[in-house]
Design an enzyme around this catalytic site. Structure first.
Site, PDB file in Angstrom:
ATOM      1  N   ARG A  42      72.869 -80.844 -14.164  1.00  0.00           N
ATOM      2  CA  ARG A  42      73.565 -81.567 -15.230  1.00  0.00           C
ATOM      3  C   ARG A  42      74.310 -80.674 -16.218  1.00  0.00           C
ATOM      4  O   ARG A  42      74.891 -81.178 -17.177  1.00  0.00           O
ATOM      5  CB  ARG A  42      72.601 -82.483 -16.009  1.00  0.00           C
ATOM      6  N   ASP A  43      74.305 -79.376 -16.005  1.00  0.00           N
ATOM      7  CA  ASP A  43      75.076 -78.503 -16.889  1.00  0.00           C
ATOM      8  C   ASP A  43      75.599 -77.300 -16.112  1.00  0.00           C
ATOM      9  O   ASP A  43      75.494 -76.154 -16.556  1.00  0.00           O
ATOM     10  CB  ASP A  43      74.235 -78.050 -18.077  1.00  0.00           C
TER      11      ASP A  43
END
Length: 271
Positions: A100-101
């Site tokens: 997610r990053d």
């Protein structure tokens, strides 16, 4: 940190100890230590303070962000490192771990020898964000520039759509940065036909999340490389490929990538 907070943090990070892949930064050891603070002025007594320490694999080559900024990369090196990132993401996703990053600051070179090192995906599961939940440190939770790598579903905050294919969008943005040396650029076309570059995080997030915009793909790319980036940046989550689907992409299988001509850096940011 209180004992209960440390226990909760341990439970959140414990799964990362079992991850082992050549293209993923290893979490080697977690431990709690007790430190002694200086006597407090009000009562002259020493107090103990528990600390949670995380030992991770050391990557001496620095970040992909720094390398891409300072070096012009050949098509074959971009291909090789993209293969490694796809392999690392495929492994993480099979382990039910969505990053997610994904961004260049969270990707590391195992050694300073760029042509013989391995790329490694770090900051697994947003470790900084997890730790920040149990601390008062604003520095830990500060993540600048992430919006340039965020997928539409991340920007709109739709939890039903955020998943493994969210990391694939970010991968496409990372490939753009390997080509250009900087984070993706975003351009909005004004009513009179003039283009304006968006520079603020708010403007970029609105452009991608609400107006259907996407990062500018550099002009003059070898066709297989361009198609790969386009596949990663498909707006529809359901149509965007999973990481394993990318392993058979023509760009990653091309044997003559070292003969491809890449666009000049100063022209790569525009179509």
């Amino acid at each position: 940190m209180r004992a209960q907070e440390i226990w909760e943090l341990t439970q959140r990070l414990e799964p990362f100890l079992h991850l082992k892949h050549v293209n993923v930064v290893r979490h080697l050891h977690h431990q709690t230590v007790i430190t002694r603070q200086l006597p407090e002025q009000r009562n002259g007594e020493q107090t103990s303070m528990p600390q949670y320490q995380i030992l991770m694999e050391y990557c001496s080559g620095g970040t992909l962000h720094s390398y891409a900024r300072d070096n012009i990369m050949s098509a074959s090196l971009i291909q090789k490192w993209t293969q490694q990132l796809v392999s690392g993401l495929t492994y993480l996703h099979k382990q039910q771990c969505v990053h997610r990053d994904i961004k260049s600051e969270n990707i590391f070179l195992s050694t300073p020898d760029a042509h013989n090192c391995d790329l490694k995906i770090g900051d697994l599961g947003n470790v900084k964000r997890i730790v920040a939940q149990f601390t008062d440190s604003s520095e830990i939770s500060c993540e600048k520039g992430t919006y340039e790598f965020m997928s539409p579903e991340m920007i709109t905050g739709n939890p039903a759509l955020v998943g493994r294919r969210t990391d694939v969008w970010s991968l496409g943005c990372v490939v753009i940065q390997m080509i250009t040396g900087h984070a993706p650029y975003f351009y909005k076309v004004l009513p009179q036909g003039k283009e304006v570059q968006l520079t603020s995080g708010t403007a970029i997030m609105y452009f991608v999340g609400k107006l259907g915009g996407m990062p500018r793909i550099p002009n003059g790319l070898p066709e297989p490389m361009r198609r790969f980036v386009e596949r990663c940046l498909i707006r529809s989550v359901r149509e965007r490929p999973y990481a394993p689907d990318l392993q058979g992409d023509a760009f990653l299988l091309e044997r003559e990538a070292d003969q491809w001509t890449m666009p000049q850096r100063n022209n790569a940011q525009r179509n």
